[in-house]
Design a protein around this motif. Structure first.
Motif, PDB file in Angstrom:
ATOM      1  N   SER A 493       0.843  -1.203   0.000  1.00 37.39           N
ATOM      2  CA  SER A 493       0.000   0.000   0.000  1.00 37.39           C
ATOM      3  C   SER A 493       0.874   1.247   0.000  1.00 37.39           C
ATOM      4  O   SER A 493       2.014   1.225   0.491  1.00 37.39           O
ATOM      5  N   ILE A 497      -1.112   5.298   4.404  1.00 36.04           N
ATOM      6  CA  ILE A 497      -2.434   4.682   4.527  1.00 36.04           C
ATOM      7  C   ILE A 497      -2.403   3.659   5.662  1.00 36.04           C
ATOM      8  O   ILE A 497      -1.549   2.782   5.702  1.00 36.04           O
ATOM      9  N   ALA A 501      -7.832   0.021   5.357  1.00 37.23           N
ATOM     10  CA  ALA A 501      -7.809   0.679   4.044  1.00 37.23           C
ATOM     11  C   ALA A 501      -6.553   0.326   3.263  1.00 37.23           C
ATOM     12  O   ALA A 501      -6.557   0.352   2.030  1.00 37.23           O
ATOM     13  N   ARG A 502      -5.482  -0.005   3.980  1.00 32.90           N
ATOM     14  CA  ARG A 502      -4.227  -0.318   3.267  1.00 32.90           C
ATOM     15  C   ARG A 502      -4.356  -1.598   2.440  1.00 32.90           C
ATOM     16  O   ARG A 502      -3.701  -1.749   1.411  1.00 32.90           O
ATOM     17  N   ARG A 504      -6.920  -2.584   0.702  1.00 34.52           N
ATOM     18  CA  ARG A 504      -7.597  -2.279  -0.550  1.00 34.52           C
ATOM     19  C   ARG A 504      -6.645  -1.658  -1.574  1.00 34.52           C
ATOM     20  O   ARG A 504      -6.838  -1.796  -2.779  1.00 34.52           O
ATOM     21  N   THR A 505      -5.624  -0.959  -1.078  1.00 31.54           N
ATOM     22  CA  THR A 505      -4.723  -0.240  -1.975  1.00 31.54           C
ATOM     23  C   THR A 505      -3.479  -1.044  -2.357  1.00 31.54           C
ATOM     24  O   THR A 505      -2.665  -0.578  -3.141  1.00 31.54           O
ATOM     25  N   GLU A 506      -3.321  -2.235  -1.798  1.00 35.30           N
ATOM     26  CA  GLU A 506      -2.185  -3.074  -2.187  1.00 35.30           C
ATOM     27  C   GLU A 506      -2.377  -3.622  -3.601  1.00 35.30           C
ATOM     28  O   GLU A 506      -3.513  -3.813  -4.060  1.00 35.30           O
ATOM     29  N   GLU A 507      -1.269  -3.876  -4.268  1.00 33.89           N
ATOM     30  CA  GLU A 507      -1.362  -4.502  -5.585  1.00 33.89           C
ATOM     31  C   GLU A 507      -1.932  -5.903  -5.443  1.00 33.89           C
ATOM     32  O   GLU A 507      -1.577  -6.651  -4.525  1.00 33.89           O
TER      33      GLU A 507
END
Length: 528
Positions: A493, A497, A501-502, A504-507
């Motif tokens: 992430s 963040i 929420a982190r 959701r933002t990971e590849e």
């Protein structure tokens, strides 16, 4: 006289014969020297002749072979004609456009470690309703295979989504090779085609498993077996974290995704035939996932370049689609942030700036393009060699797939994975799944447009601050020199963040299964 001297047997009593024998030997030595020199000179002449006529020029070293099968077309004619230095440089760059990134001897690795324990019986049954389009379902099913292993559950063949935008009635065996799925995972989990009759009407726990959960969460969920024999999972997508899972769980996800979820025989057969037909037209091709479709534009709220009537149609669709939670979207902000699919015109400008010639075959992997030929013409005017399923397959071949979006998407998937270059116009589920599969197969070339950066360039073209030509090409090529699918570890992430929420933002794990499922020759993770 010389030949007779070489083969005669002189008398021991004759001095004249001895003299003749001596002269013959001297003459023979000179002849041998002469013939040896002649043979060497003739061989050297043949070697020079061979070099001049048969050794390819320096450009051949740049011809790509990213796939196991060689491209059938020949480029000997273009290599043989004389070129100026400028022409040679341009030709060499165009050839490099097709080259796959250097993979550093990385290769796929799926076998479990020595500590791995496969199927250990079962505590209960896991039923699953997959959600989303084809690739969202594929990644979700792969997650459910791993969850079933963690929970020591028997997995019932998942139900496919019939309520999505496409309203596809396909069942699992229509899209996937069901028997292969069961057999290839039999050492990992137990899979059955349906629940036992005595459990069909019985009570079951209905769960929405928490998104991006780890092994500990599912270990805790085992307590449900104390009360229920069946657990029903209402959604399958993103049920497992991308990172920080045991190596064997990650490799099990890859075995499910890349080995077990093989498409059904009719899809596999037609997909391979279409790839062969594409190659017979010109050898190499780009697969363009042109996500300029009604559902995507409505979902993202992207209306740039559309008429007022088209924009209103998309707004109404978004309002009336219950499971799309966001209703009011600022289209301008979406585009500036890089969240919109590239338009057909933008894709044409982009590919032209990269250096692909107008004759390049481009397979359009998509459903119906919104606005039809009106918008597509802005791409075909630059690249007229556009290819669609409908132009590759006969109506009879496609008849069985009509109104089955998951099955036609599977055909697109096969053609995209096998392409020489894959270009997604938007980072959706299919784009991520295809990129990950191509990485797994040897880092086949995938060019990911920097949509946020490109918007600034396209806007300058619109205002006249920038002209198409060398300057534009330089900007686009520099922007994308490190966005072509070269090996790299999966991204976490962004900084700053926190909390859930982190995750959701990971590849996505399926976008880049390195390092767990891709190993190097000296990697500690390698088990071939």
């Amino acid at each position: 006289m010389v030949n007779r001297g070489l083969h005669s047997h002189p008398s021991h009593g004759s001095s004249s014969l001895l003299a003749s024998r001596f002269r013959a030997r001297k003459l023979c030595g000179s002849a041998i020297t002469f013939y040896t020199f002649f043979i060497f000179a003739f061989s050297f002449f043949l070697f020079l002749f061979y070099l001049r006529h048969f050794v390819p020029d320096e450009h051949q070293h740049h011809l790509p072979h990213p796939h196991p099968h060689p491209h059938p077309h020949s480029q000997s004619q273009s290599r043989s004609r004389s070129r100026s230095p400028q022409e040679s440089s341009k030709y060499q760059y165009q050839e490099q456009l097709w080259d796959s990134p250097f993979s550093h001897a990385l290769h796929s690795c799926l076998k479990p470690t020595a500590k791995y324990k496969g199927s250990q019986g079962f505590d209960g049954y896991l039923t699953v309703r997959s959600n989303g389009g084809l690739n969202q379902m594929r990644t979700g099913i792969s997650d459910m295979v791993a969850v079933a292993h963690i929970m020591n559950a028997t997995l019932v063949i998942p139900q496919l989504d019939k309520r999505s935008f496409w309203q596809d009635s396909s069942v699992f065996s229509d899209v996937f090779d069901e028997d292969h799925f069961i057999d290839s995972l039999k050492r990992d989990i137990r899979i059955v085609k349906e629940l036992p009759k005595n459990l069909e009407a019985g009570p079951r726990a209905r769960k929405h498993f928490t998104s991006w959960s780890g092994v500990g969460y599912y270990e805790e969920m085992k307590r449900l077996w104390n009360e229920y024999q069946v657990i029903h999972v209402a959604k399958s997508d993103s049920r497992l974290a991308n990172n920080d899972l045991p190596l064997d769980i990650q490799r099990l996800r890859c075995r499910a995704m890349y080995q077990a979820l093989r498409f059904s025989l009719p899809i596999e057969d037609l997909g391979k035939r279409l790839v062969d037909r594409l190659r017979s037209r010109g050898g190499r091709y780009i697969a363009l996932h042109l996500r300029y479709e009604k559902d995507m534009l409505s979902f993202t709220g992207c209306t740039y370049g559309l008429t007022d009537a088209e924009s209103e149609e998309l707004r109404v669709l978004r309002e009336n689609t219950n499971y799309w939670k966001v209703k009011k979207i600022n289209s301008t902000e979406q585009r500036i942030g890089g969240f919109c699919p590239l338009t057909p015109k933008e894709v044409g400008v982009f590919l032209q700036a990269l250096g692909f010639p107008p004759s390049t075959p481009i397979y359009i992997a998509a459903g119906e393009i919104y606005g039809g030929n009106t918008h597509l013409a802005e791409l075909s005017s630059r690249f007229p060699n556009l290819v669609f399923k409908e132009s590759l397959a006969t109506p009879e071949e496609l008849k069985a797939f009509t109104n089955h979006a998951s099955q036609t998407a599977a055909l697109d998937y096969i053609i995209c994975v096998e392409s020489d270059v894959f270009v997604p116009s938007h980072a959706g589920n299919m784009a991520r799944a295809v990129e990950g599969h191509r990485r797994f197969l040897g880092h086949r070339k995938t060019i990911n447009p920097d949509r946020k950066g490109l918007v600034e360039i396209f806007d300058k073209l619109e205002t006249g601050e920038l002209k198409e030509g060398a300057e534009l090409a330089h900007l686009v090529q520099q922007m994308h020199k490190n966005r072509q699918g070269a090996p790299r570890r999966r991204l976490g992430s962004p900084a700053g963040i926190k909390g859930r929420a982190r995750f959701r933002t990971e590849e996505s794990f399926y976008e880049n299964p390195y390092p767990e499922c891709i190993c190097g020759s000296r990697s500690k993770l390698e088990i071939t």
